[in-house]
Design an enzyme around this catalytic site. Structure first.
Site, PDB file in Angstrom:
ATOM      1  N   TYR A   1       6.557   2.203  -2.266  1.00  0.00           N
ATOM      2  CA  TYR A   1       5.717   2.936  -1.601  1.00  0.00           C
ATOM      3  C   TYR A   1       6.526   3.356  -0.248  1.00  0.00           C
ATOM      4  CZ  TYR A   1       2.119   0.592  -3.977  1.00  0.00           C
ATOM      5  OH  TYR A   1       1.782  -0.048  -5.074  1.00  0.00           O
ATOM      6  N   HIS A   2       8.094   3.492   0.049  1.00  0.00           N
ATOM      7  CA  HIS A   2       8.970   3.233   1.016  1.00  0.00           C
ATOM      8  C   HIS A   2       9.982   4.495   0.969  1.00  0.00           C
ATOM      9  CE1 HIS A   2       7.836  -1.103   1.542  1.00  0.00           C
ATOM     10  NE2 HIS A   2       7.199  -0.317   2.162  1.00  0.00           N
TER      11      HIS A   2
END
Length: 551
Positions: free
Chosen positions: A470-471
């Site tokens: 999730y980056h």
């Protein structure tokens, strides 16, 4: 005609900061637009709600999917992104990590003035309210509350001990003098509650400022551009409803994240002309870098069964889940006040890299496939991600319809170095898990399993199971004048257009070494000074030899 000084598109980690800081000037009229809702649910407030929020599309999660990934068996990967006030800070794992000092020095060495570590450190400190107070590396009075994880579960404690037994360093502050090693995380949790960017920067008193207007359920369909200048924004409350236009006398500030900021630009006719024409969108401003340079942290889950009932499975099974919710509602304490992820590590996959390129998150459960694969067994997981991938992807259009999801192509594991680093990360995590400190708490390896041993077997398992952690960043990246693929300059102004800035994780030219929420807040704090014409605070050289990084 509705007019404001500034129109901010997106109330996520950057947009909330901008709305707060710009509206501090009572003479400045600010509009904050958010496509999602208010994010007032218990799941958002309660740290333990993160597991549910991340795995399902809903009112707080856009729930995107990538295009088929050629180096991951052509799988389409699940990409959660935050929706509603607070954006992804309302659904993330609440880990507060800045990255390595050299990440920012690298930006400065790329020609981006003002972005060295010593120059951004004051903005990190300005945002912070660390529970132990201010020091050389931290602020104590900012709006963003940060707590030290207790890490008192034996799993969290003994992962750190096992790391030391395996010969790795330990550190008590990943954001201080030393990032490298095993230690406890700092968390965006305050008094048992998730402390999102909305909780920090859109407090009731801020929302009540007469010069700040916040509109939720406002889906931006395009930026209005006239004669080379962004003059406003068009948005709708729902598909099929009449469009509404608002105008910005000073600037439009696009803060919709690494997926939707480039997507909104493309819908507005800003991007690669050939790509725009392919979807019937008339090019307004040619900028080939829009949507390119996508980078993300790929993650694998190494899972172990635990013989003792001390992990989240035993704590939450059956009617205990109801008790957790009731206890949290009544007291704000208990299992509901933790997100089950309180220790980890930053390590080097080979000795000749100049800073850690692997990160470990220790999860108090067997967590695979974003928690979608339920395992009825006590256990723990070592999530391992590669921090500095060479692979680059893109975000593009799938349709000219603003309500259609963008096309996300992450292009994971496109280089041999990325594959090597992930493989080495698996080996290193297994080495740590095998240490005596974990003997009491470790039983069978649930994933990848004892049969997966050779490099080829490890590679095959990675390609079959790896997922995002999730980056995503970089899709409207900063660059110097003359850089044909740069989208914004070092003041975050869109190249070749006036009245428009992009202020969020999409502006990062390279991925930082860690979770991306804290750096996004910092970027917005710094941008607010730029916009208001305020002099930046004095650069702060940290008081150690080899700033924030030497092992």
């Amino acid at each position: 005609m509705e007019r404001y000084d500034y129109v901010i598109v997106g109330a996520g980690s950057a947009g909330c900061v901008l709305a707060n800081r710009l509206s501090e000037d009572a003479a400045t009229k600010v509009l904050l637009l958010e496509a999602g809702g208010k994010n007032a649910s218990l799941l958002v407030k309660m740290p333990a709600g993160v597991g549910q929020l991340l795995k399902e599309k809903g009112e707080s999660n856009w729930g995107f999917w990538t295009e088929p990934e050629p180096h991951l068996e052509n799988r389409r990967l699940w990409w959660p992104r935050g929706k509603g006030l607070g954006g992804s800070s309302a659904i993330n794992g609440m880990i507060y990590i800045r990255g390595h000092a050299r990440d920012y020095d690298q930006w400065r060495q790329m020609g981006l003035s003002g972005w060295s570590y010593s120059e951004v450190l004051p903005y990190f400190k300005r945002s912070e309210a660390l529970d132990t107070g201010a020091d050389a590396y931290h602020g104590g009075t900012g709006p963003l509350h940060i707590s030290h994880a207790k890490a008192d579960n034996p799993i969290f404690q003994n992962i750190i001990k096992a790391g030391a037994q395996a010969g790795y360093a330990t550190t008590d502050d990943f954001n201080g003098y030393r990032q490298e090693g095993f230690g406890p995380y700092q968390l965006n949790i305050h008094k048992g509650q998730r402390w999102s960017a909305a909780a920090a920067y859109l407090t009731p008193s801020v929302k009540q400022r007469p010069n700040l207007t916040i509109i939720t359920d406002a889906r931006t369909t395009r930026i209005l551009i006239e004669n080379g200048r962004a003059v406003g924004v068009e948005f709708v409350a729902a598909k099929g409803e009449a469009a509404r236009q608002v105008y910005a006398d000073a600037e439009v500030l696009l803060s919709s994240g690494a997926v939707q900021s480039p997507h909104i630009l493309q819908l507005s006719g800003v991007g690669d002309p050939d790509d725009l024409k392919a979807f019937g969108i008339a090019p307004v401003h040619a900028l080939k870098g829009v949507g390119a340079n996508l980078q993300d942290h790929l993650d694998v889950s190494i899972c172990y069964e635990c013989p003792e009932p001390i992990t989240l499975y035993s704590k939450t099974k059956g009617l205990k889940r109801l008790g957790i919710g009731l206890n949290y509602l009544l007291t704000g304490k208990g299992t509901g006040a933790s997100q089950g992820l309180e220790s980890g590590a930053f390590l080097k996959s080979r000795p000749d890299v100049d800073r850690p390129d692997l990160q470990i998150h220790t999860v108090l459960a067997i967590m695979r496939n974003h928690g979608k694969d339920q395992v009825a067994q006590d256990g723990f997981t070592l999530h391992v991600c590669h921090l500095r991938p060479e692979s680059r992807g893109r975000v593009g259009l799938s349709s000219a319809d603003p309500f259609a999801d963008p096309a996300i192509f992450a292009n994971y594991l496109a280089t041999e170095e990325d594959r090597r680093a992930m493989r080495q990360g698996v080996k290193m995590a297994r080495e740590v898990a095998a240490q005596p400190a974990l003997n009491r708490y470790r039983r069978a390896e649930n994933a990848p399993g004892e049969k997966v041993q050779t490099d080829a077997e490890i590679d095959a398992w990675i390609t079959h199971t790896a997922e995002t952690i999730y980056h995503p960043v970089g899709t409207c990246r900063m660059g110097v004048s003359g850089d044909a693929m740069a989208v914004v300059d070092d003041q975050l102004r869109v190249q070749g257009l006036s009245g428009l800035r992009v202020i969020d994780a999409s502006a990062m030219p390279t991925l930082i070494g860690g979770n991306t929420n804290a750096p996004t807040v910092m970027i917005a704090e710094k941008a607010a000074d730029m916009i208001r014409g305020r002099s930046p605070p004095s650069a702060e050289e940290p008081p150690v030899f080899d700033k924030a990084g030497a092992a």
